[in-house]
Design a protein around this motif. Structure first.
Motif, PDB file in Angstrom:
ATOM      1  N   GLN A  85       0.822  -1.212   0.000  1.00  0.00           N
ATOM      2  CA  GLN A  85       0.000   0.000   0.000  1.00  0.00           C
ATOM      3  C   GLN A  85       0.851   1.255   0.000  1.00  0.00           C
ATOM      4  OE1 GLN A  85      -3.216   0.273  -0.560  1.00  0.00           O
ATOM      5  NE2 GLN A  85      -3.193  -1.936  -0.847  1.00  0.00           N
ATOM      6  N   ALA A  86       1.983   1.225   0.708  1.00  0.00           N
ATOM      7  CA  ALA A  86       2.898   2.382   0.676  1.00  0.00           C
ATOM      8  C   ALA A  86       3.431   2.573  -0.742  1.00  0.00           C
ATOM      9  CB  ALA A  86       4.047   2.165   1.655  1.00  0.00           C
ATOM     10  N   PHE A  87       3.765   1.471  -1.398  1.00  0.00           N
ATOM     11  CA  PHE A  87       4.274   1.531  -2.772  1.00  0.00           C
ATOM     12  C   PHE A  87       3.208   2.034  -3.740  1.00  0.00           C
ATOM     13  CE2 PHE A  87       4.291  -0.986  -6.770  1.00  0.00           C
ATOM     14  CZ  PHE A  87       5.291  -0.287  -7.426  1.00  0.00           C
ATOM     15  N   ILE A  88       1.990   1.489  -3.635  1.00  0.00           N
ATOM     16  CA  ILE A  88       0.924   1.864  -4.581  1.00  0.00           C
ATOM     17  C   ILE A  88       0.564   3.338  -4.434  1.00  0.00           C
ATOM     18  CG2 ILE A  88      -1.522   1.522  -5.110  1.00  0.00           C
ATOM     19  CD1 ILE A  88      -1.135  -1.434  -4.511  1.00  0.00           C
ATOM     20  N   PHE A  89       0.425   3.807  -3.190  1.00  0.00           N
ATOM     21  CA  PHE A  89       0.065   5.221  -2.983  1.00  0.00           C
ATOM     22  C   PHE A  89       1.152   6.118  -3.576  1.00  0.00           C
ATOM     23  CE2 PHE A  89      -0.869   9.187  -1.029  1.00  0.00           C
ATOM     24  CZ  PHE A  89      -2.177   9.151  -0.612  1.00  0.00           C
ATOM     25  N   THR A  90       2.422   5.783  -3.318  1.00  0.00           N
ATOM     26  CA  THR A  90       3.526   6.610  -3.803  1.00  0.00           C
ATOM     27  C   THR A  90       3.625   6.550  -5.322  1.00  0.00           C
ATOM     28  OG1 THR A  90       4.686   6.016  -1.765  1.00  0.00           O
ATOM     29  CG2 THR A  90       5.980   7.109  -3.459  1.00  0.00           C
ATOM     30  N   MET A  91       3.444   5.350  -5.879  1.00  0.00           N
ATOM     31  CA  MET A  91       3.543   5.218  -7.334  1.00  0.00           C
ATOM     32  C   MET A  91       2.433   5.993  -8.042  1.00  0.00           C
ATOM     33  SD  MET A  91       3.318   1.861  -9.739  1.00  0.00           S
ATOM     34  CE  MET A  91       1.549   1.939  -9.643  1.00  0.00           C
ATOM     35  N   LEU A  92       1.200   5.900  -7.529  1.00  0.00           N
ATOM     36  CA  LEU A  92       0.106   6.636  -8.157  1.00  0.00           C
ATOM     37  C   LEU A  92       0.289   8.142  -7.997  1.00  0.00           C
ATOM     38  CD1 LEU A  92      -2.970   4.395  -7.239  1.00  0.00           C
ATOM     39  CD2 LEU A  92      -1.840   4.635  -9.448  1.00  0.00           C
ATOM     40  N   ALA A  93       0.802   8.567  -6.848  1.00  0.00           N
ATOM     41  CA  ALA A  93       1.095   9.999  -6.664  1.00  0.00           C
ATOM     42  C   ALA A  93       2.128  10.450  -7.690  1.00  0.00           C
ATOM     43  CB  ALA A  93       1.598  10.252  -5.245  1.00  0.00           C
ATOM     44  N   ALA A  94       3.163   9.661  -7.891  1.00  0.00           N
ATOM     45  CA  ALA A  94       4.194   9.992  -8.883  1.00  0.00           C
ATOM     46  C   ALA A  94       3.601   9.993 -10.287  1.00  0.00           C
ATOM     47  CB  ALA A  94       5.341   8.989  -8.788  1.00  0.00           C
ATOM     48  N   LEU A  95       2.705   9.053 -10.560  1.00  0.00           N
ATOM     49  CA  LEU A  95       2.068   8.978 -11.880  1.00  0.00           C
ATOM     50  C   LEU A  95       1.237  10.228 -12.162  1.00  0.00           C
ATOM     51  CD1 LEU A  95       1.407   7.240 -14.396  1.00  0.00           C
ATOM     52  CD2 LEU A  95      -0.519   6.317 -13.101  1.00  0.00           C
ATOM     53  N   PHE A  96       0.438  10.661 -11.171  1.00  0.00           N
ATOM     54  CA  PHE A  96      -0.397  11.856 -11.356  1.00  0.00           C
ATOM     55  C   PHE A  96       0.472  13.097 -11.545  1.00  0.00           C
ATOM     56  CE2 PHE A  96      -3.682   9.564  -8.495  1.00  0.00           C
ATOM     57  CZ  PHE A  96      -4.060   8.765  -9.558  1.00  0.00           C
ATOM     58  N   ILE A  97       1.536  13.202 -10.751  1.00  0.00           N
ATOM     59  CA  ILE A  97       2.436  14.352 -10.882  1.00  0.00           C
ATOM     60  C   ILE A  97       3.124  14.313 -12.248  1.00  0.00           C
ATOM     61  CG2 ILE A  97       4.545  15.420  -9.980  1.00  0.00           C
ATOM     62  CD1 ILE A  97       3.679  14.393  -7.191  1.00  0.00           C
ATOM     63  N   GLY A  98       3.539  13.114 -12.642  1.00  0.00           N
ATOM     64  CA  GLY A  98       4.194  12.972 -13.947  1.00  0.00           C
ATOM     65  C   GLY A  98       3.287  13.382 -15.094  1.00  0.00           C
ATOM     66  N   MET A  99       1.993  13.063 -15.004  1.00  0.00           N
ATOM     67  CA  MET A  99       1.037  13.457 -16.051  1.00  0.00           C
ATOM     68  C   MET A  99       0.870  14.974 -16.094  1.00  0.00           C
ATOM     69  SD  MET A  99      -1.785  10.483 -15.319  1.00  0.00           S
ATOM     70  CE  MET A  99      -3.039  11.163 -16.377  1.00  0.00           C
ATOM     71  N   ALA A 100       1.025  15.623 -14.918  1.00  0.00           N
ATOM     72  CA  ALA A 100       0.841  17.075 -14.861  1.00  0.00           C
ATOM     73  C   ALA A 100       2.062  17.843 -15.354  1.00  0.00           C
ATOM     74  CB  ALA A 100       0.523  17.493 -13.417  1.00  0.00           C
ATOM     75  N   VAL A 101       3.260  17.281 -15.194  1.00  0.00           N
ATOM     76  CA  VAL A 101       4.476  18.021 -15.563  1.00  0.00           C
ATOM     77  C   VAL A 101       5.024  17.575 -16.912  1.00  0.00           C
ATOM     78  CG1 VAL A 101       5.088  18.352 -13.140  1.00  0.00           C
ATOM     79  CG2 VAL A 101       6.048  16.403 -14.385  1.00  0.00           C
ATOM     80  N   ASP A 102       4.473  16.493 -17.461  1.00  0.00           N
ATOM     81  CA  ASP A 102       4.975  15.991 -18.743  1.00  0.00           C
ATOM     82  C   ASP A 102       4.583  16.956 -19.868  1.00  0.00           C
ATOM     83  OD1 ASP A 102       6.139  14.270 -20.556  1.00  0.00           O
ATOM     84  OD2 ASP A 102       4.260  13.198 -20.905  1.00  0.00           O
ATOM     85  N   ASP A 103       5.504  17.201 -20.800  1.00  0.00           N
ATOM     86  CA  ASP A 103       5.172  18.100 -21.900  1.00  0.00           C
ATOM     87  C   ASP A 103       5.534  17.512 -23.258  1.00  0.00           C
ATOM     88  OD1 ASP A 103       7.987  20.379 -21.349  1.00  0.00           O
ATOM     89  OD2 ASP A 103       7.862  18.212 -21.541  1.00  0.00           O
ATOM     90  N   HIS A 104       6.653  16.788 -23.359  1.00  0.00           N
ATOM     91  CA  HIS A 104       7.091  16.351 -24.683  1.00  0.00           C
ATOM     92  C   HIS A 104       6.130  15.360 -25.316  1.00  0.00           C
ATOM     93  CE1 HIS A 104       8.416  12.656 -22.717  1.00  0.00           C
ATOM     94  NE2 HIS A 104       9.072  13.383 -21.845  1.00  0.00           N
ATOM     95  N   SER A 105       5.514  14.487 -24.492  1.00  0.00           N
ATOM     96  CA  SER A 105       4.616  13.492 -25.070  1.00  0.00           C
ATOM     97  C   SER A 105       3.374  14.165 -25.641  1.00  0.00           C
ATOM     98  CB  SER A 105       4.218  12.459 -24.014  1.00  0.00           C
ATOM     99  OG  SER A 105       3.556  13.085 -22.943  1.00  0.00           O
ATOM    100  N   HIS A 106       2.860  15.176 -24.916  1.00  0.00           N
ATOM    101  CA  HIS A 106       1.684  15.898 -25.416  1.00  0.00           C
ATOM    102  C   HIS A 106       2.047  16.733 -26.629  1.00  0.00           C
ATOM    103  CE1 HIS A 106      -0.959  14.962 -22.026  1.00  0.00           C
ATOM    104  NE2 HIS A 106       0.162  14.942 -21.334  1.00  0.00           N
ATOM    105  N   ALA A 107       3.264  17.317 -26.581  1.00  0.00           N
ATOM    106  CA  ALA A 107       3.678  18.139 -27.709  1.00  0.00           C
ATOM    107  C   ALA A 107       3.830  17.304 -28.965  1.00  0.00           C
ATOM    108  CB  ALA A 107       5.002  18.825 -27.373  1.00  0.00           C
ATOM    109  N   ALA A 108       4.286  16.030 -28.776  1.00  0.00           N
ATOM    110  CA  ALA A 108       4.482  15.154 -29.919  1.00  0.00           C
ATOM    111  C   ALA A 108       3.186  14.828 -30.621  1.00  0.00           C
ATOM    112  CB  ALA A 108       5.162  13.861 -29.471  1.00  0.00           C
ATOM    113  N   HIS A 109       2.085  14.807 -29.815  1.00  0.00           N
ATOM    114  CA  HIS A 109       0.775  14.534 -30.399  1.00  0.00           C
ATOM    115  C   HIS A 109       0.075  15.804 -30.830  1.00  0.00           C
ATOM    116  CE1 HIS A 109       0.888  10.291 -29.511  1.00  0.00           C
ATOM    117  NE2 HIS A 109       1.362  10.592 -28.314  1.00  0.00           N
TER     118      HIS A 109
END
Length: 340
Positions: A316-340
Motif C-alpha cells: 500500500q505504501a508503494f501503490i500510494f507513492t507510485m500513483l502519486a508519482a504517476l499523477f504528478i508525472g502526467m501534470a508536468v509531462d510536456d514532450h509526449s503531449h507536444a508530440a501529439h
C-alpha cells in the motif's frame, strides 16, 4: 497475541444479578479501528490523553481520565471552567446539571484533543525523524564508504522509490518531487507497520483513518495541480477533440481531477481497515463460539493474515507513492503531449 486485545471487552463479567454479559464483538472491533481519547496498553491498562476544547466561552484543557465511560454507558461528569463534560462513545459532550447530553451546546464546541490517532502520528513522525536523522549523520561521518547498519536496510528502499517510482513516472523533473514521494512512502510504511504490532507502541489504525488518507490525498491533489503545465491544463480545457464534444469532455476531465486523489484515499483506507477487521474477527471467533478449541483454528489464520498484512503494509505504501508519482508525472509531462 490474545493478550493484546482489550480484556474488558472480551471478558464475560458477572453482573449484580449474576448474569454474564456477552462480549459485543462489533463494538470491540469498531473501538479498535476508531479513534479514542486514550491509548490502550494492555487489557484495561491505558494512557489518558489531553482533551483540548474551544468553546464559545473560552478554552478548556483537561485529562480524558476525568471523563471515563463505564461499560454500562454511565458518564463520569467533569465540571470544567465553562461547562460540564462527559464521554459518550469516545466523543466529548457537554452535559447539563442532570448529566444529560446537551447537543445544542456540544455543536458549539471545537474539539482539538490529542487523540490516539494524533499520538500515533506523532510517534510515527518521531521514529522517522530519529531514523533518518541518524542516517544523515552516518552518511556525513562515513562519506564515500559503503552503507552500514540501518543505512544498508533503508538505502535500497530510497533507491527503489527513486529508480522504480519517481524516474519512470516523472522523468527528468523527478528530483524536485523526491522529498514528497519519500515522505509519503515512509510515512505510510512506518504507520502500517506500527499497526501490525499487537501491543503498545503499536496496535494503531492510523492509515485506516479516513481523515489521514484524505489529508495525504489532498496534498497529492494540490501538488499535482499546482505543478501542472500548459499541456496539462490544455488537455483538460482545450482537448484535441471536435468542439461539440467539449460540453461532455471538460466536465469529465474536471471530475477526473478529483476522482484520482479520491481513489488514493479510499484504496489506502479500505485495505488497511479491512485487514484489521479480518484479524479481529478471526480472534473474536473464540469468544463467539465460547471455546478455546477455536483458537487452534483462528490463531493460525491470524498468523497467516498478519503475514499477508506485512506484505500489504509495503504494497500500500508503494501503490500510494507510485500513483502519486504517476499523477504528478502526467501534470508536468510536456514532450509526449507536444508530440501529439
Amino acid at each position: 497475541m490474545l493478550a493484546a486485545f482489550p480484556v474488558r471487552g472480551f471478558s464475560q463479567e458477572e453482573h449484580a444479578e449474576g448474569a454474564k454479559k456477552e462480549p459485543d464483538v462489533k463494538e470491540i472491533i469498531f473501538e479498535h479501528i476508531g479513534d479514542s481519547h486514550r491509548i490502550t496498553i494492555l487489557g484495561d491498562l491505558s494512557i489518558p490523553l489531553p482533551v483540548i476544547l474551544f468553546t464559545d466561552k473560552g478554552l478548556e484543557i483537561f485529562s480524558s481520565a476525568k471523563v471515563k465511560e463505564s461499560e454500562e454507558g454511565a458518564h463520569e461528569v467533569y465540571q470544567g471552567t465553562h461547562y460540564a463534560y462527559a464521554l459518550e462513545k469516545d466523543k466529548i459532550k457537554v452535559v447539563d446539571a442532570a448529566g444529560k447530553v446537551d447537543e445544542e451546546t456540544t455543536k458549539k464546541v471545537w474539539d482539538f484533543s490529542i487523540t490516539k490517532n494524533v499520538a500515533s502520528m506523532w510517534m510515527g513522525m518521531l521514529i522517522l525523524i530519529v531514523v533518518f536523522g541518524s542516517m544523515s549523520a552516518a552518511y556525513k561521518k562515513r562519506e564515500g564508504k559503503a552503507p552500514k547498519g540501518m543505512q544498508s536496510f533503508l538505502e535500497p528502499l530510497v533507491l527503489f522509490v527513486r529508480d522504480d517510482v519517481a524516474i519512470p513516472n516523472i522523468g527528468v523533473k523527478h528530483t524536485k518531487y523526491m522529498p514528497l514521494l519519500l515522505t509519503i512512502f515512509f510515512f505510510i510504511l512506518i504507520n502500517n507497520l506500527l499497526g501490525l504490532i499487537p501491543i503498545f507502541p503499536g496496535a494503531f489504525n492510523l492509515t485506516g483513518n479516513i481523515a489521514v488518507t484524505l489529508t495525504l490525498s489532498v496534498i497529492v491533489l494540490l501538488v499535482t495541480n499546482f505543478s501542472g503545465n500548459k499541456y496539462y491544463w490544455k488537455h483538460i480545457f482545450l482537448p484535441d477533440i471536435p468542439f461539440w464534444l467539449y460540453p461532455i469532455m471538460i466536465p469529465v476531465e474536471l471530475i477526473g481531477i478529483i476522482s484520482k486523489p479520491f481513489a488514493l484515499m479510499i484504496r489506502l483506507f479500505a485495505n488497511i481497515t479491512a485487514g484489521h477487521i479480518i484479524v479481529l474477527s478471526l480472534i473474536s471467533l473464540i469468544y463467539i463460539f465460547k471455546t478455546m478449541w477455536m483458537a487452534t483454528v483462528s490463531v493460525p489464520f491470524v498468523v497467516f493474515m498478519d503475514c499477508i498484512e506485512l506484505l500489504v503494509a509495503f504494497l500500500q505504501a508503494f501503490i500510494f507513492t507510485m500513483l502519486a508519482a504517476l499523477f504528478i508525472g502526467m501534470a508536468v509531462d510536456d514532450h509526449s503531449h507536444a508530440a501529439h
